[in-house]
Design a protein around this motif. Structure first.
Motif, PDB file in Angstrom:
ATOM      1  N   ASP A  97       4.405  -1.376  -7.427  1.00 56.14           N
ATOM      2  CA  ASP A  97       5.759  -1.224  -7.981  1.00 56.14           C
ATOM      3  C   ASP A  97       5.788  -0.334  -9.216  1.00 56.14           C
ATOM      4  O   ASP A  97       6.714   0.446  -9.405  1.00 56.14           O
ATOM      5  CB  ASP A  97       6.339  -2.600  -8.368  1.00 56.14           C
ATOM      6  CG  ASP A  97       6.775  -3.391  -7.142  1.00 56.14           C
ATOM      7  OD1 ASP A  97       6.858  -2.790  -6.057  1.00 56.14           O
ATOM      8  OD2 ASP A  97       7.014  -4.606  -7.286  1.00 56.14           O
ATOM      9  N   ILE A  98       4.763  -0.442 -10.070  1.00 54.29           N
ATOM     10  CA  ILE A  98       4.824   0.326 -11.328  1.00 54.29           C
ATOM     11  C   ILE A  98       4.750   1.818 -11.041  1.00 54.29           C
ATOM     12  O   ILE A  98       5.420   2.623 -11.681  1.00 54.29           O
ATOM     13  CB  ILE A  98       3.742  -0.135 -12.350  1.00 54.29           C
ATOM     14  CG1 ILE A  98       4.144   0.296 -13.760  1.00 54.29           C
ATOM     15  CG2 ILE A  98       2.365   0.371 -12.026  1.00 54.29           C
ATOM     16  CD1 ILE A  98       3.369  -0.361 -14.889  1.00 54.29           C
ATOM     17  N   VAL A  99       4.003   2.188 -10.011  1.00 54.57           N
ATOM     18  CA  VAL A  99       3.899   3.620  -9.656  1.00 54.57           C
ATOM     19  C   VAL A  99       5.235   4.124  -9.110  1.00 54.57           C
ATOM     20  O   VAL A  99       5.585   5.290  -9.275  1.00 54.57           O
ATOM     21  CB  VAL A  99       2.744   3.832  -8.648  1.00 54.57           C
ATOM     22  CG1 VAL A  99       2.711   5.256  -8.147  1.00 54.57           C
ATOM     23  CG2 VAL A  99       1.417   3.486  -9.301  1.00 54.57           C
TER      24      VAL A  99
ATOM     25  N   VAL B 281      -2.083  11.042 -28.726  1.00 57.47           N
ATOM     26  CA  VAL B 281      -2.460   9.624 -28.874  1.00 57.47           C
ATOM     27  C   VAL B 281      -3.269   9.180 -27.658  1.00 57.47           C
ATOM     28  O   VAL B 281      -2.802   9.273 -26.525  1.00 57.47           O
ATOM     29  CB  VAL B 281      -1.206   8.738 -29.031  1.00 57.47           C
ATOM     30  CG1 VAL B 281      -1.567   7.264 -28.974  1.00 57.47           C
ATOM     31  CG2 VAL B 281      -0.501   9.053 -30.349  1.00 57.47           C
ATOM     32  N   ASP B 282      -4.500   8.722 -27.923  1.00 57.36           N
ATOM     33  CA  ASP B 282      -5.337   8.159 -26.854  1.00 57.36           C
ATOM     34  C   ASP B 282      -5.715   6.737 -27.221  1.00 57.36           C
ATOM     35  O   ASP B 282      -6.172   6.486 -28.327  1.00 57.36           O
ATOM     36  CB  ASP B 282      -6.622   8.976 -26.661  1.00 57.36           C
ATOM     37  CG  ASP B 282      -7.604   8.232 -25.768  1.00 57.36           C
ATOM     38  OD1 ASP B 282      -7.250   7.957 -24.610  1.00 57.36           O
ATOM     39  OD2 ASP B 282      -8.704   7.863 -26.229  1.00 57.36           O
ATOM     40  N   SER B 283      -5.522   5.830 -26.266  1.00 58.62           N
ATOM     41  CA  SER B 283      -5.887   4.436 -26.529  1.00 58.62           C
ATOM     42  C   SER B 283      -7.259   4.088 -25.964  1.00 58.62           C
ATOM     43  O   SER B 283      -7.907   3.160 -26.442  1.00 58.62           O
ATOM     44  CB  SER B 283      -4.858   3.513 -25.880  1.00 58.62           C
ATOM     45  OG  SER B 283      -4.935   3.622 -24.470  1.00 58.62           O
ATOM     46  N   VAL B 284      -7.699   4.838 -24.952  1.00 54.83           N
ATOM     47  CA  VAL B 284      -8.864   4.408 -24.156  1.00 54.83           C
ATOM     48  C   VAL B 284     -10.151   4.390 -24.975  1.00 54.83           C
ATOM     49  O   VAL B 284     -10.893   3.419 -24.953  1.00 54.83           O
ATOM     50  CB  VAL B 284      -9.037   5.314 -22.906  1.00 54.83           C
ATOM     51  CG1 VAL B 284     -10.211   4.848 -22.057  1.00 54.83           C
ATOM     52  CG2 VAL B 284      -7.762   5.333 -22.082  1.00 54.83           C
ATOM     53  N   MET B 285     -10.392   5.475 -25.712  1.00 60.62           N
ATOM     54  CA  MET B 285     -11.639   5.573 -26.466  1.00 60.62           C
ATOM     55  C   MET B 285     -11.397   5.445 -27.977  1.00 60.62           C
ATOM     56  O   MET B 285     -12.274   5.780 -28.769  1.00 60.62           O
ATOM     57  CB  MET B 285     -12.340   6.916 -26.164  1.00 60.62           C
ATOM     58  CG  MET B 285     -12.647   7.148 -24.701  1.00 60.62           C
ATOM     59  SD  MET B 285     -13.575   5.814 -23.894  1.00 60.62           S
ATOM     60  CE  MET B 285     -15.199   6.052 -24.596  1.00 60.62           C
TER      61      MET B 285
HETATM   62  P1  NDP Z   1       5.548   2.623 -16.977  1.00 59.34           P
HETATM   63  O1  NDP Z   1       5.443   2.976 -15.556  1.00 59.34           O
HETATM   64  O2  NDP Z   1       5.750   1.230 -17.397  1.00 59.34           O
HETATM   65  O3  NDP Z   1       6.719   3.497 -17.648  1.00 59.34           O
HETATM   66  C1  NDP Z   1       6.897   4.863 -17.443  1.00 59.34           C
HETATM   67  C2  NDP Z   1       8.364   5.175 -17.592  1.00 59.34           C
HETATM   68  O4  NDP Z   1       8.532   6.594 -17.560  1.00 59.34           O
HETATM   69  C3  NDP Z   1       9.223   4.652 -16.441  1.00 59.34           C
HETATM   70  O5  NDP Z   1       9.597   3.323 -16.626  1.00 59.34           O
HETATM   71  C4  NDP Z   1      10.408   5.586 -16.502  1.00 59.34           C
HETATM   72  O6  NDP Z   1      11.259   5.129 -17.538  1.00 59.34           O
HETATM   73  C5  NDP Z   1       9.778   6.900 -16.985  1.00 59.34           C
HETATM   74  N1  NDP Z   1       9.548   7.833 -15.869  1.00 59.34           N
HETATM   75  C6  NDP Z   1       8.920   7.574 -14.700  1.00 59.34           C
HETATM   76  N2  NDP Z   1       8.901   8.666 -13.920  1.00 59.34           N
HETATM   77  C7  NDP Z   1       9.533   9.642 -14.608  1.00 59.34           C
HETATM   78  C8  NDP Z   1       9.853  11.006 -14.328  1.00 59.34           C
HETATM   79  N3  NDP Z   1       9.525  11.582 -13.181  1.00 59.34           N
HETATM   80  N4  NDP Z   1      10.528  11.694 -15.255  1.00 59.34           N
HETATM   81  C9  NDP Z   1      10.887  11.137 -16.442  1.00 59.34           C
HETATM   82  N5  NDP Z   1      10.608   9.848 -16.756  1.00 59.34           N
HETATM   83  C10 NDP Z   1       9.936   9.115 -15.848  1.00 59.34           C
HETATM   84  O7  NDP Z   1       4.240   3.213 -17.671  1.00 59.34           O
HETATM   85  P2  NDP Z   1       3.660   2.928 -19.129  1.00 59.34           P
HETATM   86  O8  NDP Z   1       4.782   2.803 -20.074  1.00 59.34           O
HETATM   87  O9  NDP Z   1       2.631   1.881 -19.065  1.00 59.34           O
HETATM   88  O10 NDP Z   1       2.907   4.314 -19.406  1.00 59.34           O
HETATM   89  C11 NDP Z   1       3.673   5.468 -19.631  1.00 59.34           C
HETATM   90  C12 NDP Z   1       2.771   6.686 -19.619  1.00 59.34           C
HETATM   91  O11 NDP Z   1       1.856   6.612 -20.688  1.00 59.34           O
HETATM   92  C13 NDP Z   1       1.956   6.837 -18.335  1.00 59.34           C
HETATM   93  O12 NDP Z   1       1.866   8.204 -18.018  1.00 59.34           O
HETATM   94  C14 NDP Z   1       0.600   6.299 -18.751  1.00 59.34           C
HETATM   95  O13 NDP Z   1      -0.434   6.826 -17.981  1.00 59.34           O
HETATM   96  C15 NDP Z   1       0.528   6.755 -20.202  1.00 59.34           C
HETATM   97  N6  NDP Z   1      -0.339   5.953 -21.036  1.00 59.34           N
HETATM   98  C16 NDP Z   1      -1.235   6.615 -21.832  1.00 59.34           C
HETATM   99  C17 NDP Z   1      -2.040   5.948 -22.681  1.00 59.34           C
HETATM  100  C18 NDP Z   1      -2.932   6.697 -23.596  1.00 59.34           C
HETATM  101  O14 NDP Z   1      -3.930   6.143 -24.051  1.00 59.34           O
HETATM  102  N7  NDP Z   1      -2.619   7.935 -23.915  1.00 59.34           N
HETATM  103  C19 NDP Z   1      -2.069   4.482 -22.696  1.00 59.34           C
HETATM  104  C20 NDP Z   1      -1.007   3.862 -21.893  1.00 59.34           C
HETATM  105  C21 NDP Z   1      -0.208   4.600 -21.073  1.00 59.34           C
HETATM  106  P3  NDP Z   1      12.860   5.034 -17.317  1.00 59.34           P
HETATM  107  O15 NDP Z   1      13.060   4.254 -16.063  1.00 59.34           O
HETATM  108  O16 NDP Z   1      13.365   4.381 -18.541  1.00 59.34           O
HETATM  109  O17 NDP Z   1      13.313   6.471 -17.188  1.00 59.34           O
END
Ligand code: NDP
Length: 328
Positions: free
Chosen positions: A314-316, A270-274
């Motif tokens: 914070d999100i990272v 699943v890709d959202s970007v393009m």
């Molecule tokens: P968030 O940071 O909001 O959520 C990611 C969640 O993953 C965290 O809240 C945590 O959940 C879990 N997590 C973090 N680190 C780890 C780890 N080391 N091992 C296991 N679980 C982990 O990000 P998003 O939800 O916005 O995005 C999630 C992913 O999807 C990212 O990699 C992002 O780049 C990707 N993405 C891809 C897109 C696409 O087009 N394909 C579009 C949007 C996002 P918890 O605390 O519940 O464990």
């Protein structure tokens, strides 16, 4: 000369990155046929990577980050848009190679925009953002693969994150039994309030596992990648499917073909970007219909423009629960 407020990522001669709130000249804006007054934006994981510089998301400097915005068209020479239209932008390299959302104004290619559905406000659309729209794309991918609520439970990994929390809300409203995998099991009540029937600790899935496990779920929405995705696939029931969109644990996939060739399991990218416009429009109209807006509000934290840099950091670090929205 007129200018507007924006967050700017710059690089010095030693390629050291800095981020600050600046005034930007309108005459410096990048090319595009639609200019938008940005009303709301959000913080996605990718925005966090751009602002911290932890991954090479930004490709041009200086860059205004922010991959998502909702706003009102101020000026357009694109036949599909006129001043006053309410629009949404998700992705297309905005905030990476083209000046993005963390600004009072954005000028973009009109082909990247879609009209905001009437039942979704600017703020709600950014509360959904790329993360929520990607969750919808994942659900649509499962549906296209023939998965329905009758087939059995669906696992959602990264459950407390943006993609995960919206995926849980959507799937539960559509009648699926949802299993939420999380590292923050103390948030179980929150995840249950979104519609999760069961919570598992992400440690159950994050280490190397066997090629085939006990069949536990009919499908999955995976935002995590790496061993987690490999284990999710290995524990998917006969004929099931897993939509993979993220790499929060890692971009590797240490899996075998056994679930594919012995259980007919499908892996759906699943890709959202393009993603093409018709798919975006379908996803946004499904969000208007299938997302419980009260649940969306419960998973959203509101911040101000000046908090965006801190929230991106914070999100990272995995400190954000659900989604963040900023009004401009
Ligand atoms: P968030 O940071 O909001 O959520 C990611 C969640 O993953 C965290 O809240 C945590 O959940 C879990 N997590 C973090 N680190 C780890 C780890 N080391 N091992 C296991 N679980 C982990 O990000 P998003 O939800 O916005 O995005 C999630 C992913 O999807 C990212 O990699 C992002 O780049 C990707 N993405 C891809 C897109 C696409 O087009 N394909 C579009 C949007 C996002 P918890 O605390 O519940 O464990």
């Amino acid at each position: 000369m007129s200018s507007f407020k924006a967050i700017l990522i710059s690089r010095d001669e030693e390629k050291k990155q800095s981020v600050e709130v600046s005034q930007v000249n309108e005459s410096d804006m990048m090319e595009g046929d639609v200019t938008v007054a940005v009303e709301a934006t959000t913080v996605n994981y990718k925005d966090g990577l751009a602002i911290t510089g932890k991954a090479p998301v930004v490709r041009k400097w200086p860059m205004i980050p922010g991959i998502d915005f909702a706003g009102k068209v101020i000026e357009s020479s694109n036949a599909n848009f006129a001043a006053g239209d309410d629009v949404i932008l998700n992705g297309f390299g905005v905030g990476e190679t083209h000046w993005g959302a963390y600004a009072e104004k954005a000028r973009v290619n009109g082909d990247w925009l879609i009209k905001r559905p009437q039942g979704i406000s600017a703020k709600q659309s950014m509360s959904i953002g790329t993360a929520g729209y990607t969750a919808m794309l994942c659900v649509m991918a499962l549906e296209r693969a023939g998965i329905s609520a009758d087939n059995g439970p669906i696992i959602v990994t990264g459950a407390n994150g943006g993609v995960g929390s919206v995926a849980i809300s959507l799937l539960s409203k559509l009648g699926y039994e949802v299993i939420a995998s999380t590292g923050r099991t103390d948030e179980a009540d929150f995840l249950k309030s979104l519609g999760a029937a069961d919570i598992i600790d992400r440690n159950e899935l994050s280490e190397a596992g066997g090629p085939l496990g006990k069949e536990r779920w009919a499908g999955g929405v995976d935002a995590v990648g790496s061993h987690t995705l490999a284990n999710v696939i290995a524990q998917t029931k006969y004929g099931g499917a897993v939509a993979a969109c993220g790499l929060a644990q890692g971009f590797d996939l240490p899996a075998t073909v056994m679930p594919f060739i012995l259980r007919g399991v499908s892996l759906l990218g699943v890709d959202s970007v393009m993603a093409k416009k018709s798919l975006r429009e379908e996803a946004w109209s499904r969000l208007e219909r299938d997302l419980d807006m009260a649940k969306l509000e419960s998973l959203t934290t509101e911040i101000g423009f000046d908090d965006l840099i801190g929230a991106a950091k914070d999100i990272v670090e995995g400190k954000i629960r659900g989604r963040v929205v900023a009004t401009i």
